[in-house]
Design a protein around this motif. Structure first.
Motif, PDB file in Angstrom:
ATOM      1  N   ILE A 138    -109.993  41.685  58.405  1.00 27.17           N
ATOM      2  CA  ILE A 138    -108.804  42.427  57.968  1.00 27.17           C
ATOM      3  C   ILE A 138    -107.595  41.675  58.513  1.00 27.17           C
ATOM      4  O   ILE A 138    -107.410  41.576  59.729  1.00 27.17           O
ATOM      5  CB  ILE A 138    -108.829  43.879  58.478  1.00 27.17           C
ATOM      6  N   THR A 139    -106.790  41.101  57.608  1.00 21.91           N
ATOM      7  CA  THR A 139    -105.618  40.341  58.069  1.00 21.91           C
ATOM      8  C   THR A 139    -104.366  41.086  57.626  1.00 21.91           C
ATOM      9  O   THR A 139    -104.160  42.217  58.010  1.00 21.91           O
ATOM     10  CB  THR A 139    -105.679  38.871  57.602  1.00 21.91           C
ATOM     11  N   SER A 140    -103.557  40.510  56.730  1.00 20.72           N
ATOM     12  CA  SER A 140    -102.323  41.178  56.314  1.00 20.72           C
ATOM     13  C   SER A 140    -101.710  40.460  55.121  1.00 20.72           C
ATOM     14  O   SER A 140    -101.912  39.252  54.946  1.00 20.72           O
ATOM     15  CB  SER A 140    -101.319  41.163  57.462  1.00 20.72           C
ATOM     16  N   GLN A 141    -100.909  41.192  54.368  1.00 20.39           N
ATOM     17  CA  GLN A 141    -100.160  40.568  53.276  1.00 20.39           C
ATOM     18  C   GLN A 141     -99.203  39.498  53.820  1.00 20.39           C
ATOM     19  O   GLN A 141     -98.773  38.615  53.088  1.00 20.39           O
ATOM     20  CB  GLN A 141     -99.371  41.610  52.484  1.00 20.39           C
ATOM     21  N   SER A 142     -98.938  39.563  55.134  1.00 20.76           N
ATOM     22  CA  SER A 142     -98.010  38.601  55.744  1.00 20.76           C
ATOM     23  C   SER A 142     -98.544  37.171  55.657  1.00 20.76           C
ATOM     24  O   SER A 142     -97.800  36.218  55.861  1.00 20.76           O
ATOM     25  CB  SER A 142     -97.725  38.979  57.199  1.00 20.76           C
ATOM     26  N   VAL A 143     -99.838  37.029  55.342  1.00 23.08           N
ATOM     27  CA  VAL A 143    -100.411  35.693  55.179  1.00 23.08           C
ATOM     28  C   VAL A 143     -99.901  35.043  53.885  1.00 23.08           C
ATOM     29  O   VAL A 143     -99.672  33.840  53.824  1.00 23.08           O
ATOM     30  CB  VAL A 143    -101.958  35.782  55.164  1.00 23.08           C
ATOM     31  N   LYS A 144     -99.707  35.857  52.846  1.00 27.98           N
ATOM     32  CA  LYS A 144     -99.258  35.323  51.545  1.00 27.98           C
ATOM     33  C   LYS A 144     -97.740  35.273  51.435  1.00 27.98           C
ATOM     34  O   LYS A 144     -97.196  34.425  50.744  1.00 27.98           O
ATOM     35  CB  LYS A 144     -99.788  36.199  50.406  1.00 27.98           C
TER      36      LYS A 144
END
Ligand code: NAP
Length: 259
Positions: A138-144
């Protein structure tokens, strides 16, 4: 749809509440036995019992800080080898680019990059040996698309994403699929704490803060932990073995990207 994973064992980290709980419940609904984790024992035991009662699966609950070496050791010892690993932990605090020192970065890297890497390193050899495994981080939209006030998250999760991109392609031939789920805003305690910040800073009500944020999302609402859990369960299923090293956004269209 039967996802074909009944009787498998999953370790779902940071799962007494929120997105982790959504993943644990969706896996339990498929007949997967669970090892669950969170720092506070009370809410963790409550969630574990609710899942046992609802789905009749075995649940081992381990109260520990998954981002500390000691806590991780405790969880890994209780879990032994599992078929499915869902990595998760709390997100780093907000701030602006000039606010953070080395120690802040080390903490964020420990929690949101090095912890999932350590968990994968512990589980991947056994998964490869048995010829089947699934990992969802589980990461985050902040990666894109970077989120201005979450620079620590932007940085640490990008590091994890690079590690997964390389590693997923090295273990796929052994039947192991590693992918990342990138949440946008979901209706969890994290969303309440973000809305509380906006409500205080702009002197508006919580309801107004939520409506303001919803207006920025093409779906015009927050995601639910049930939707998130269902996506996770699919990535852990028998049908996901050809999905390798992907970063899947669940953000109601909020991140304005083509790919
Ligand atoms: P949440 O509702 O606050 O739930 C967090 C869960 O993780 C709780 O069960 C908590 O229990 C546990 N936890 C937190 N830190 C832990 C640790 N160090 N060790 C073990 N368990 C821990 O959070 P969430 O909204 O589900 O978010 C999960 C992750 O997704 C976070 O990294 C967050 O930054 C990211 N994310 C969330 C959203 C969103 O909108 N919700 C969007 C983008 C990214 P204890 O407190 O008892 O440990």
């Amino acid at each position: 749809m039967d996802l074909g994973i009944k009787g498998k064992r999953a370790l779902v980290c940071a799962s007494s509440k929120g997105l982790g709980r959504g993943c644990a419940e969706a896996l339990a609904a498929e007949g997967v036995n669970l090892v669950m984790n969170a720092r506070s024992d009370g809410p963790l035991q409550e969630t574990a019992q609710a899942i046992r009662d609802a789905y009749g699966v075995e649940v081992t609950a381990v109260a520990a800080d998954i981002t500390s070496e000691e806590g991780r050791g405790k969880v890994l010892e209780a879990a032994g080898q599992v078929d499915i690993l869902v990595t998760n932990a709390g997100g780093p605090p907000p701030g602006l680019w000039k606010d953070w020192d080395r120690e802040d970065f080390i903490k964020a890297l420990d929690a949101n990059m090095l912890t999932p890497i350590a968990l994968m390193k512990a589980m991947l050899p056994g998964m490869m040996e048995q010829g089947w495994g699934r990992v969802v981080n589980i990461t985050s939209q902040s990666v894109k698309g970077p989120i201005a006030v979450l620079g620590l998250s932007n940085s640490a999760r990008a590091g994890l994403t690079g590690y997964v991109a390389g590693t997923a392609r090295q273990v796929a031939e052994k039947g192991v699929a590693i992918n990342n789920l990138l949440p946008g805003i979901h209706a969890t305690d994290r969303a309440i704490s973000l809305d509380t910040g906006v409500s205080k800073a702009q002197s508006i009500t919580m309801d107004e803060a939520r409506k303001q944020r919803e207006a920025t999302i093409p779906a015009r609402r927050y995601g639910t932990i049930e939707e998130f859990g269902a996506a996770c369960a699919f990535l852990c299923s028998q049908y996901s073995g050809f999905i390798i090293g992907q970063n899947i956004l669940l953000d109601g269209g909020a991140t304005n990207v083509t790919i």
